[in-house]
Design a protein around this motif. Structure first.
Motif, short mmCIF file in Angstrom:
data_model
loop_
_atom_site.label_atom_id
_atom_site.label_comp_id
_atom_site.label_asym_id
_atom_site.label_seq_id
_atom_site.Cartn_x
_atom_site.Cartn_y
_atom_site.Cartn_z
N CYS A 92 -6.65 -26.75 -27.29
CA CYS A 92 -5.69 -25.95 -26.51
C CYS A 92 -4.89 -25.05 -27.46
CB CYS A 92 -4.78 -26.86 -25.70
SG CYS A 92 -3.83 -25.98 -24.46
N PRO A 93 -5.51 -23.96 -27.92
CA PRO A 93 -4.85 -23.11 -28.91
C PRO A 93 -3.57 -22.44 -28.40
CG PRO A 93 -6.83 -22.05 -28.09
CD PRO A 93 -6.82 -23.44 -27.54
N CYS A 94 -3.39 -22.39 -27.09
CA CYS A 94 -2.18 -21.75 -26.55
C CYS A 94 -0.92 -22.53 -26.95
CB CYS A 94 -2.27 -21.57 -25.04
SG CYS A 94 -2.63 -23.06 -24.13
N ILE A 95 -1.03 -23.84 -27.15
CA ILE A 95 0.13 -24.64 -27.58
C ILE A 95 0.52 -24.26 -29.00
CG2 ILE A 95 0.93 -26.97 -28.14
CD1 ILE A 95 -0.84 -27.97 -25.82
N THR A 96 -0.44 -24.25 -29.90
CA THR A 96 -0.15 -23.90 -31.30
C THR A 96 0.36 -22.47 -31.39
OG1 THR A 96 -1.86 -25.41 -32.07
CG2 THR A 96 -1.13 -23.73 -33.62
N PHE A 97 -0.29 -21.56 -30.67
CA PHE A 97 0.16 -20.17 -30.72
C PHE A 97 1.58 -20.03 -30.20
CE2 PHE A 97 0.93 -16.07 -28.77
CZ PHE A 97 0.81 -15.27 -29.89
N GLY A 98 1.91 -20.71 -29.09
CA GLY A 98 3.25 -20.63 -28.54
C GLY A 98 4.31 -21.10 -29.52
N GLN A 99 4.03 -22.20 -30.24
CA GLN A 99 4.97 -22.71 -31.24
C GLN A 99 5.16 -21.72 -32.38
OE1 GLN A 99 3.01 -26.46 -32.07
NE2 GLN A 99 4.43 -27.57 -30.72
N ILE A 100 4.08 -21.13 -32.83
CA ILE A 100 4.16 -20.14 -33.91
C ILE A 100 4.95 -18.92 -33.46
CG2 ILE A 100 2.80 -18.51 -35.31
CD1 ILE A 100 0.53 -20.66 -35.22
N ALA A 101 4.62 -18.41 -32.27
CA ALA A 101 5.27 -17.20 -31.77
C ALA A 101 6.77 -17.38 -31.58
CB ALA A 101 4.62 -16.77 -30.46
#
Length: 191
Positions: A75-84
């Motif tokens: 679920c890359p959207c979780i990692t991306f959301g944290q980074i963003a």
């Protein structure tokens, strides 16, 4: 009024002190808080003295953080959301950024269009070189590896990714939220 001969001879015999090392650029390992703007930032330094930095881990070092690697693969959207959220300094929430990434992934199959912009933004904030190749190409070829590398870098810089931006600011301030507000103004005339 004038220095004596002994003072000037003593000054001439002293060795000059060595120059101080240049401050580290980019996000510090322990975030510093600018209490006027409620931002985490680096040491002030002039742009002429800044040297481009390097990532703390390689692009293919995904397995050095197995839990994050698994979350990013499934679920890359979780990692991306944290980074963003960290890169945007809290102006965009983890949920909103992750949702945008998820929508792009679902409808276009190519969320790297969006995630490469955040890699560029993060790289510029940290003053990193454009390595191993262009940010868009890195995300296009292996989006998951690029997200893992960005996540590890922010973690290496002292951010607790599960807390988000505001949680990291509060942690740095000792649990006290810094809210910028104007002083109260009294209405009317008083004697």
């Amino acid at each position: 009024m004038y220095p004596s001969k002994q003072d000037t001879a003593h000054e001439m015999n002293q060795k000059p002190s060595p120059p101080l090392p240049a401050p580290v650029t980019g996000y510090p390992a322990g975030p510093f808080i600018n209490q006027h703007h409620n931002e985490i930032h680096s040491h002030p330094i002039q742009h002429q003295q800044q040297q481009p930095g390097r990532w703390s881990s390689g692009l293919c070092d995904c397995f050095s953080d197995i839990p994050n690697c698994c979350i990013t693969c499934w679920c890359p959207c979780i990692t991306f959301g944290q980074i963003a959220e960290i890169v945007d300094k809290g102006t965009t929430s983890c949920a909103v950024s992750g949702a945008i990434y998820g929508v792009l992934l679902w409808f276009t199959g190519c969320p790297c269009i969006y995630s490469c912009l955040y890699r560029t933004k993060m790289r510029k904030q940290l003053m990193f070189e454009d390595r191993p190749c262009n940010d868009c190409l890195v995300h296009f070829c292996c989006d998951a590896c690029a997200l893992c590398q960005e996540y590890r870098e922010l973690k290496h810089r002292g951010f607790d990714m599960s807390m988000g931006w505001q949680g990291n600011v509060e942690r740095q301030n000792g649990g006290v939220a810094m809210i910028a507000s104007a002083p109260p103004v009294e209405q009317g005339m008083k004697r």
